[in-house]
Scaffold this active site. Structure first.
Site, PDB file in Angstrom:
ATOM      1  N   TYR A 185      28.091  80.072  61.953  1.00 55.35           N
ATOM      2  CA  TYR A 185      26.772  79.248  61.802  1.00 55.35           C
ATOM      3  C   TYR A 185      26.408  78.530  60.665  1.00 55.35           C
ATOM      4  CZ  TYR A 185      21.547  79.257  62.668  1.00 55.35           C
ATOM      5  OH  TYR A 185      20.089  78.753  62.911  1.00 55.35           O
ATOM      6  N   CYS A 203      15.875  82.585  69.167  1.00 54.43           N
ATOM      7  CA  CYS A 203      15.077  83.674  68.911  1.00 54.43           C
ATOM      8  C   CYS A 203      14.114  84.133  69.837  1.00 54.43           C
ATOM      9  CB  CYS A 203      14.158  83.437  67.417  1.00 54.43           C
ATOM     10  SG  CYS A 203      14.721  82.477  66.304  1.00 54.43           S
ATOM     11  N   HIS A 205      20.290  74.674  60.493  1.00 57.08           N
ATOM     12  CA  HIS A 205      18.699  74.896  60.524  1.00 57.08           C
ATOM     13  C   HIS A 205      18.522  74.987  59.059  1.00 57.08           C
ATOM     14  CE1 HIS A 205      19.052  76.115  64.980  1.00 57.08           C
ATOM     15  NE2 HIS A 205      18.322  75.105  64.827  1.00 57.08           N
ATOM     16  N   ASP A 250      14.950  70.240  64.858  1.00 58.21           N
ATOM     17  CA  ASP A 250      15.601  70.710  65.957  1.00 58.21           C
ATOM     18  C   ASP A 250      14.611  71.014  67.089  1.00 58.21           C
ATOM     19  OD1 ASP A 250      17.684  71.481  67.436  1.00 58.21           O
ATOM     20  OD2 ASP A 250      17.955  73.525  66.893  1.00 58.21           O
TER      21      ASP A 250
END
Ligand code: ADP
Ligand code: SF4
Length: 684
Positions: free
Chosen positions: A170, A31, A173, A266
């Site tokens: 995806y 991001c 997360h 992560d």
């Protein structure tokens, strides 16, 4: 100097399905809060990385449908055809430098609250959305599953139209619907999409196959998957279901992009994961189960650690988010034998924090990050000096060091004066605190470059006065003399010193970092809420003191929720046996005793005893020198306070300020009110 041949393997092209990456350097999706609101800034931000040698450059997560919108967060968007042109900006810019462009298509499910679209979010089974918004997601029916499959396909086709080479599916997360389906904790379905692992994997398998069929001839299909959630049996585990999922889908994607979940794990800060390659233990198995290339992350900043990953068969491509933010030119520097010039990420998570704050990305080490389009800043290039004037920088903390380095890069003759016997300012003190050693890189990177510059003179042990500076007759003076912690308790809670503080022997963080001895039970009053209070508590505890940490906020180091550290800090504080008193503020001090009140009820509730009292409230600029020079301003062409001396803030803010001052010296740009390029929404 050219590349050391031992690193040749890092520069081998890698086939990924129908496309070929020019080397093994892979900027994984991350991001930056530029995204769909600032597409030109987004394109420029990614282009610099392609220019810096990253063979693959990816977007951040990209919403594919309004029924999973992440507002107020700001990521990428590809809801329909109208979004394609802004993605074109990014793919064209990346392709110009010979890199591949990847897009992380994302359907957030009940990780999104849909605060913009106002559509009820969807989940495998009905549940409250992630976070605490008073919204619940509805359970998906078969039609919904077919819709989400179709939306992935349509978004993949739009991605191809926009020029992407790699299209993501995806499941990571803890943020995406596909991962939610994989987890029995979220998936309580009794149909063919729930229950057994085979059933829970079905939806992901279908989406992967759908996307491959739709665009797989032209684009590589990457699968981003979290192999372990670090929750033991309460989440996916690399040793059991994580491994089984990889085995079941092994040959379907063209690329495995593997990491650990959730984002807290992560993107762990260096305070909690100091070592490069910290994810290897959870992801190394993936290559043993698939013939497809594997990319993974681990805050890799050293060429040797990267080499080791490839040589030992752990990864095929070196994934990086933060290291590519701190140094977009990291691959080029390895390629050109300039390893010493790599600006290594310090793992502070200031970049991450600004995603959580929905503010454009910034970086402690790389002040140009996010400013590539807005201010036209390039991480490796800066305008040449416009005169032969000399420049004096006073103070060698992060602001002074960055300012001096960039002025030297511009070609100015720079004098850097520092009153201490070493460079670094606050960095040298703070990097000695528990968990903070990586911050030394802010100093070390700049110091070693400055020491090689023929146009820089460094004077240590040199405390300059206003008279000294006038006598030097240097026309441009930048004052970077830093700040000091206040002793009087003034801060957010206290506009005036708390009652009873006068005459007490109060300690500040500076005292402790300078080696002052504490005794007995230590009370730390943290009204700062970043890392200082908790690191000092840890330090004092490690020294054997009984420690009480008092804060008006409802948890310790509250601002570090933004850096993803808060939960880990609180756990560490408690595990060390530090007494934690939250939601209370100091009311009155008497020798050896602090009276405190609950911040909500204002009731005087407790008395806390102490032998040593440490105030971590706010900092005062050390601007006496600047104030003394101000009346003499007409003697200088430039006189400016920069960094903490101007306004105390983060290390990132000081580095930025030093950088901005160097860029704006003798330029048209007004240092205090620069004109930014702004992206204006079209009003057609
Ligand atoms: P910043 O974060 O703004 O860079 P720091 O507090 O880290 O600020 O660094 C300021 C530096 O300035 C310190 O190393 C301090 O020793 C130095 N300094 C302060 N006053 C003077 C002075 N009068 N002459 C030279 N150096 C000074
Ligand atoms: Fe690394 Fe900190 Fe920069 Fe993020 S802000 S890339 S963690 S140095």
């Amino acid at each position: 100097m050219g590349r050391d041949s031992k690193y040749d393997i890092l520069f081998e092209p890698i086939q990924i399905g129908p496309v070929t990456a020019p080397n093994r350097f892979y900027q994984v999706p991350h991001c930056n809060v530029l995204g769909h609101a600032r597409p030109r800034a987004e394109a420029a931000n990614r282009a610099v990385k392609a220019e810096g040698g990253w063979g693959v450059v990816c977007t951040q997560e990209v919403e594919i449908h309004p029924s999973a919108d992440v507002a107020p967060y700001l990521e990428g968007r590809l809801w329909d055809e109208r979004d394609i042109p802004q993605h074109r900006l990014m793919t064209d810019a990346v392709h110009e430098h010979g890199a591949l462009a990847g897009i992380e298509l994302c359907y957030n499910g009940f990780h999104a609250s849909n605060l913009y679209s106002r559509i009820a979010p969807m989940a495998p089974s009905a549940a409250p959305v992630h976070g605490i918004n008073p919204i619940q997601a509805r359970a998906m029916n078969k039609r919904d599953i077919a819709d989400v499959r179709r939306w992935h396909v349509e978004a993949a086709k739009r991605s191809r139209q926009a020029g992407y080479d790699i299209v993501y599916v995806y499941a990571g997360h803890d943020m995406t619907l596909l991962q939610h389906f994989l987890k029995p904790q979220y998936n309580r379905r009794s149909d063919e999409y729930g229950g057994s692992l085979e059933n829970r994997v079905r939806f992901t398998r279908e989406v992967l196959l759908d996307v491959k069929e739709a665009v797989g001839h032209d684009c590589a299909v990457a699968f981003r998957f979290a192999t372990d959630e670090l929750m033991g049996p309460d989440g996916l585990q690399a040793e059991s279901d994580g491994r089984d999922i990889v085995a079941m889908l092994a040959e379907i994607p063209d690329l495995w992009d593997v990491n650990i979940s959730d984002w807290v794990n992560d993107s762990s800060s260096a305070r909690f994961e100091p070592n490069e390659g910290y994810q290897e233990v959870y992801t190394a198995f993936v290559k043993t189960l698939t013939s497809k290339p594997v990319v993974g992350v681990g805050r890799f900043t050293s060429a040797d650690a990267m080499l080791s990953q490839i040589k030992r068969g752990v990864l095929d491509l070196i994934g990086a988010a933060r290291p590519s933010i701190a140094d977009p030119f990291l691959p080029r520097k390895i390629d050109e034998g300039r390893i010493d010039e790599i600006r290594e990420c310090i793992g502070c998570n200031i970049c991450v924090a600004h995603d959580n704050l929905v503010a454009p990305i910034r970086c402690t080490q790389n002040p140009t990050q996010g400013e590539e389009w807005k201010q036209g800043w390039h991480p490796e290039r800066i305008d040449a000096a416009v005169s032969d004037d000399a420049v004096l920088v006073v103070g060698a903390g992060p602001a002074g060091l960055e300012c001096a380095l960039q002025l030297a890069n511009r070609g100015y003759a720079v004098t850097l004066a520092e009153s201490a016997p070493a460079l670094g300012g606050r960095i040298s003190r703070e990097s000695a605190l528990p968990g903070m050693s990586s911050y030394a890189r802010v100093r070390d990177y700049r110091e070693q470059l400055l020491r090689q510059k023929p146009n820089v003179e460094i004077y240590l042990n040199n405390r300059l006065s206003a008279e000294d500076i006038v006598a030097l007759e240097i026309p441009h003076v930048l004052v970077a003399t830093g700040s000091s912690w206040r002793r009087d308790g003034i801060g957010r809670q206290h506009s005036f010193p708390p009652a009873g503080i006068a005459g007490l022997n109060i300690m500040t963080p500076d005292d402790i970092m300078n080696g002052a001895k504490l005794h007995g039970r230590v009370l730390i009053y943290d009204d700062d809420h970043y890392y200082m209070g908790s690191t000092l508590a840890e330090l004092c505890r490690n020294q054997g003191h009984e420690v009480c940490l008092l804060t008006p906020q409802s948890c310790v180091s509250m601002w570090t929720e933004n850096t993803l550290e808060q939960g880990k800090i609180q756990a560490r504080v408690l595990s060390l046996g530090i007494e934690l008193v939250v939601s209370h503020r100091l009311v009155e001090l008497v020798a050896g005793e602090a009276r405190i009140a609950n911040v909500y009820s204002e009731q005087l509730e407790q008395k806390l005893t102490f032998d040593s009292l440490v105030m971590v409230t706010s900092r005062a600029p050390q601007d006496e020198l600047y104030q003394a020079l101000l009346p003499l301003e007409e003697r200088f062409k430039t006189l400016r306070a920069i960094g903490d001396c101007n306004a105390p803030g983060t290390v990132a803010a000081a580095v930025y300020d030093g950088h901005a001052a160097a860029r704006s010296l003798e330029s048209e740009q007004d240092f205090y009110a620069p004109l930014f390029a702004r992206e204006m929404p079209a009003c057609d």
